[in-house]
Motif scaffolding. Structure first.
Motif, PDB file in Angstrom:
ATOM      1  N   UNK A 193       0.838  -1.196   0.000  1.00 46.74           N
ATOM      2  CA  UNK A 193       0.000   0.000   0.000  1.00 46.74           C
ATOM      3  C   UNK A 193       0.872   1.244   0.000  1.00 46.74           C
ATOM      4  N   UNK A 194       1.898   1.244   0.861  1.00 42.98           N
ATOM      5  CA  UNK A 194       2.799   2.403   0.949  1.00 42.98           C
ATOM      6  C   UNK A 194       3.486   2.669  -0.388  1.00 42.98           C
ATOM      7  N   UNK A 195       3.971   1.595  -1.012  1.00 42.46           N
ATOM      8  CA  UNK A 195       4.713   1.763  -2.269  1.00 42.46           C
ATOM      9  C   UNK A 195       3.778   2.120  -3.415  1.00 42.46           C
ATOM     10  N   UNK A 196       2.663   1.370  -3.543  1.00 42.40           N
ATOM     11  CA  UNK A 196       1.765   1.581  -4.678  1.00 42.40           C
ATOM     12  C   UNK A 196       0.980   2.868  -4.601  1.00 42.40           C
ATOM     13  N   UNK A 197       0.159   3.003  -3.538  1.00 42.62           N
ATOM     14  CA  UNK A 197      -0.722   4.169  -3.425  1.00 42.62           C
ATOM     15  C   UNK A 197      -0.012   5.382  -2.844  1.00 42.62           C
ATOM     16  N   UNK A 198       1.122   5.165  -2.182  1.00 45.13           N
ATOM     17  CA  UNK A 198       1.858   6.280  -1.615  1.00 45.13           C
ATOM     18  C   UNK A 198       2.949   6.787  -2.530  1.00 45.13           C
ATOM     19  N   UNK A 199       4.014   6.010  -2.683  1.00 49.41           N
ATOM     20  CA  UNK A 199       5.200   6.479  -3.401  1.00 49.41           C
ATOM     21  C   UNK A 199       4.984   6.553  -4.911  1.00 49.41           C
ATOM     22  N   UNK A 200       4.487   5.465  -5.521  1.00 47.39           N
ATOM     23  CA  UNK A 200       4.335   5.461  -6.989  1.00 47.39           C
ATOM     24  C   UNK A 200       3.270   6.463  -7.437  1.00 47.39           C
ATOM     25  N   UNK A 201       2.100   6.436  -6.792  1.00 49.92           N
ATOM     26  CA  UNK A 201       1.053   7.388  -7.163  1.00 49.92           C
ATOM     27  C   UNK A 201       1.491   8.820  -6.935  1.00 49.92           C
ATOM     28  N   UNK A 202       2.180   9.071  -5.815  1.00 57.91           N
ATOM     29  CA  UNK A 202       2.651  10.423  -5.528  1.00 57.91           C
ATOM     30  C   UNK A 202       3.639  10.909  -6.565  1.00 57.91           C
ATOM     31  N   UNK A 203       4.570  10.045  -6.958  1.00 57.67           N
ATOM     32  CA  UNK A 203       5.559  10.418  -7.975  1.00 57.67           C
ATOM     33  C   UNK A 203       4.893  10.694  -9.317  1.00 57.67           C
ATOM     34  N   UNK A 204       3.923   9.843  -9.686  1.00 55.52           N
ATOM     35  CA  UNK A 204       3.213  10.025 -10.961  1.00 55.52           C
ATOM     36  C   UNK A 204       2.455  11.345 -10.960  1.00 55.52           C
ATOM     37  N   UNK A 205       1.763  11.614  -9.863  1.00 61.09           N
ATOM     38  CA  UNK A 205       0.983  12.847  -9.779  1.00 61.09           C
ATOM     39  C   UNK A 205       1.889  14.072  -9.773  1.00 61.09           C
ATOM     40  N   UNK A 206       2.987  13.990  -9.007  1.00 60.21           N
ATOM     41  CA  UNK A 206       3.908  15.123  -8.943  1.00 60.21           C
ATOM     42  C   UNK A 206       4.575  15.425 -10.266  1.00 60.21           C
ATOM     43  N   UNK A 207       4.762  14.402 -11.093  1.00 61.30           N
ATOM     44  CA  UNK A 207       5.419  14.605 -12.381  1.00 61.30           C
ATOM     45  C   UNK A 207       4.625  15.526 -13.299  1.00 61.30           C
ATOM     46  N   UNK A 208       3.286  15.510 -13.178  1.00 60.00           N
ATOM     47  CA  UNK A 208       2.471  16.296 -14.110  1.00 60.00           C
ATOM     48  C   UNK A 208       1.704  17.441 -13.459  1.00 60.00           C
ATOM     49  N   UNK A 209       1.380  17.328 -12.169  1.00 59.53           N
ATOM     50  CA  UNK A 209       0.532  18.330 -11.513  1.00 59.53           C
ATOM     51  C   UNK A 209       1.053  19.743 -11.730  1.00 59.53           C
ATOM     52  N   UNK A 210       2.265  19.988 -11.304  1.00 58.04           N
ATOM     53  CA  UNK A 210       2.849  21.329 -11.411  1.00 58.04           C
ATOM     54  C   UNK A 210       3.173  21.683 -12.855  1.00 58.04           C
ATOM     55  N   UNK A 211       3.652  20.717 -13.604  1.00 57.65           N
ATOM     56  CA  UNK A 211       4.059  20.970 -14.982  1.00 57.65           C
ATOM     57  C   UNK A 211       2.921  21.503 -15.844  1.00 57.65           C
ATOM     58  N   UNK A 212       1.744  20.856 -15.769  1.00 64.27           N
ATOM     59  CA  UNK A 212       0.663  21.264 -16.665  1.00 64.27           C
ATOM     60  C   UNK A 212       0.045  22.595 -16.219  1.00 64.27           C
ATOM     61  N   UNK A 213       0.109  22.893 -14.913  1.00 66.60           N
ATOM     62  CA  UNK A 213      -0.379  24.198 -14.451  1.00 66.60           C
ATOM     63  C   UNK A 213       0.507  25.311 -14.986  1.00 66.60           C
ATOM     64  N   UNK A 214       1.811  25.206 -14.741  1.00 61.85           N
ATOM     65  CA  UNK A 214       2.726  26.266 -15.158  1.00 61.85           C
ATOM     66  C   UNK A 214       2.831  26.350 -16.681  1.00 61.85           C
ATOM     67  N   UNK A 215       2.627  25.222 -17.362  1.00 61.75           N
ATOM     68  CA  UNK A 215       2.625  25.240 -18.826  1.00 61.75           C
ATOM     69  C   UNK A 215       1.495  26.125 -19.349  1.00 61.75           C
ATOM     70  N   UNK A 216       0.300  26.005 -18.737  1.00 66.66           N
ATOM     71  CA  UNK A 216      -0.828  26.843 -19.146  1.00 66.66           C
ATOM     72  C   UNK A 216      -0.633  28.296 -18.725  1.00 66.66           C
ATOM     73  N   UNK A 217      -0.040  28.508 -17.552  1.00 62.79           N
ATOM     74  CA  UNK A 217       0.239  29.874 -17.101  1.00 62.79           C
ATOM     75  C   UNK A 217       1.146  30.580 -18.099  1.00 62.79           C
ATOM     76  N   UNK A 218       2.139  29.868 -18.636  1.00 57.11           N
ATOM     77  CA  UNK A 218       3.046  30.462 -19.626  1.00 57.11           C
ATOM     78  C   UNK A 218       2.352  30.702 -20.965  1.00 57.11           C
ATOM     79  N   UNK A 219       1.309  29.921 -21.254  1.00 61.30           N
ATOM     80  CA  UNK A 219       0.571  30.133 -22.499  1.00 61.30           C
ATOM     81  C   UNK A 219      -0.320  31.371 -22.447  1.00 61.30           C
ATOM     82  N   UNK A 220      -0.816  31.703 -21.240  1.00 66.75           N
ATOM     83  CA  UNK A 220      -1.734  32.833 -21.074  1.00 66.75           C
ATOM     84  C   UNK A 220      -1.180  33.802 -20.021  1.00 66.75           C
TER      85      UNK A 220
END
Length: 393
Positions: free
Chosen positions: A107-134
């Motif tokens: 549970x710690x590895x799957x729902x904690x570490x792997x999911x967190x890493x996957x989410x962190x990889x795109x969460x900030x990136x796609x927000x700031x990508x749109x901010x730079x577009x507009x």
């Protein structure tokens, strides 16, 4: 490798498609904030204490923040399209691993570490990508993106509750993974990188860290996350133990938190384009301070408790929404992904630090005054921060 070869001026249709894709993906990412729905079921299934299962969400937040700090590198290396596709696969893999786990480590590895890493990889990136577009309406864009993240938590509260009650724990994780995968992988095909901007050498992280205001913003984000995440996560228990509400009434705090957190993300983010990002941050910190002080010093009844919870949720959501445009204003829009990514580490550290303080203080009554001191310090820092941008592009 980039997600697309872009012309000097990106067509408005591509920008809008990228924004729509970002909103859909943020809805999927926000589903992680329904984790508390699964705690008791996992504890029962694995025959462990609930608090041991709850550690998973702390690991998720820490992993998310660490991955977010590398968002600029990932965007430069793979682009938003392919990074999102990889993250979608990892989100599914993490939830699938959790569905097959027979112990807490899985549970710690799957729902904690792997999911967190996957989410962190795109969460900030796609927000700031749109901010730079507009760049002219960056506050509105940030509020839409981050608001969608909060809305995802609301929607998936009902979706995941239905999955859990109808299909059981194992299939609920599996079906949740399928839904999130589809909601991420389909929009990824229309995502493109914002046009490359002229890089001022001063925009680099190595250059901006020499400014006291940068570390001030880092400290404020840490203290806001520490306070907001802790109180939001324990609101029901605080209502019962400090405000002396019955369990059903205290449970309503969850609905209040969700609503005002979403309102804060939408209202403060949009308002920052008109009143300025620094003033917006000041308002949020003052509201947070008032909310925590209300819990500390007033004789809480139902009304005062819900007012305090609303202030904290609204201000926490507003702070999260205003930070991307704030860092863009102060340190340049071209470097916002990397510069905000490092500050976002404060989110992960804060989510852990709040629980550490609670463990040391041994109870809400001693923990919340410590959090109030930190919020007073945050208000002092933001009030002494000068309202000016350091870089122009």
């Amino acid at each position: 490798m980039n997600s697309a070869v872009l012309p000097d001026v990106l067509p408005i249709s591509r920008k809008i498609l990228t924004l729509i894709g970002t909103i859909i993906i943020q809805l999927a990412l926000g589903s992680a904030y329904t984790w508390s729905l699964f705690n008791s079921s996992i504890a029962h299934h694995l025959h462990v204490d609930v608090y041991k299962v709850a550690i998973t969400f702390g690991l998720f937040c820490l992993s998310l923040s660490l991955a977010s700090s590398q968002a600029a590198y990932l965007q430069r290396k793979f682009g938003v399209r392919y990074t999102t596709m990889i993250a979608a696969m990892l989100m599914f893999a993490g939830l699938f691993l959790a569905s097959q786990s027979t112990n807490l480590l899985g549970i710690y590895v799957g729902a904690g570490i792997i999911m967190g890493a996957a989410e962190g990889a795109v969460y900030l990136m796609i927000i700031t990508n749109c901010v730079k577009m507009f760049p002219q309406i960056k506050g509105v864009i940030a509020s839409l993106s981050i608001g969608a993240y909060g809305l995802g938590g609301v929607i998936f509260k009902y979706v995941n509750h239905h999955l859990l009650t109808s299909y059981g724990l194992e299939y609920a994780f599996f079906l949740w993974g399928i839904i999130v995968f589809v909601l991420m992988i389909v929009p990824a095909f229309v995502m493109v990188n914002a046009p490359e901007q002229i890089q001022n050498a001063a925009n680099s992280l190595r250059k901006v860290v020499i400014y006291k205001s940068y570390w001030g913003f880092w400290a404020i984000f840490l203290m806001t996350s520490m306070t907001g995440i802790y109180i939001i996560g324990a609101a029901k228990d605080i209502g019962e133990q400090i405000a002396h509400l019955d369990a059903n009434m205290a449970a309503n705090a969850v609905a209040v938190l969700t609503f005002f957190n979403l309102c804060g993300r939408l209202v403060i983010g949009s308002a920052s384009d008109k009143i300025g990002t620094l003033l917006s941050l000041r308002i949020c910190q003052i509201l947070l301070c008032i909310g925590v002080a209300t819990i500390c010093y007033l004789a809480l009844n139902t009304l005062f408790f819900f007012i305090a919870v609303a202030c904290i949720a609204f201000a926490f959501g507003g702070t999260i929404a205003v930070y991307p445009p704030l860092i863009g204003d102060f340190f340049g829009i071209a470097g916002v992904t990397k510069n905000y990514g490092f500050i976002y580490l404060g989110f992960g550290f804060g989510s852990v630090l709040g629980n550490v303080i609670s463990f040391v203080c041994n109870g809400f009554e001693r923990t919340i005054p410590v959090l109030l001191v930190s919020m007073v310090l945050a208000v002092i820092i933001v009030m002494f921060t000068k309202n000016r941008a350091y870089f122009t592009e």
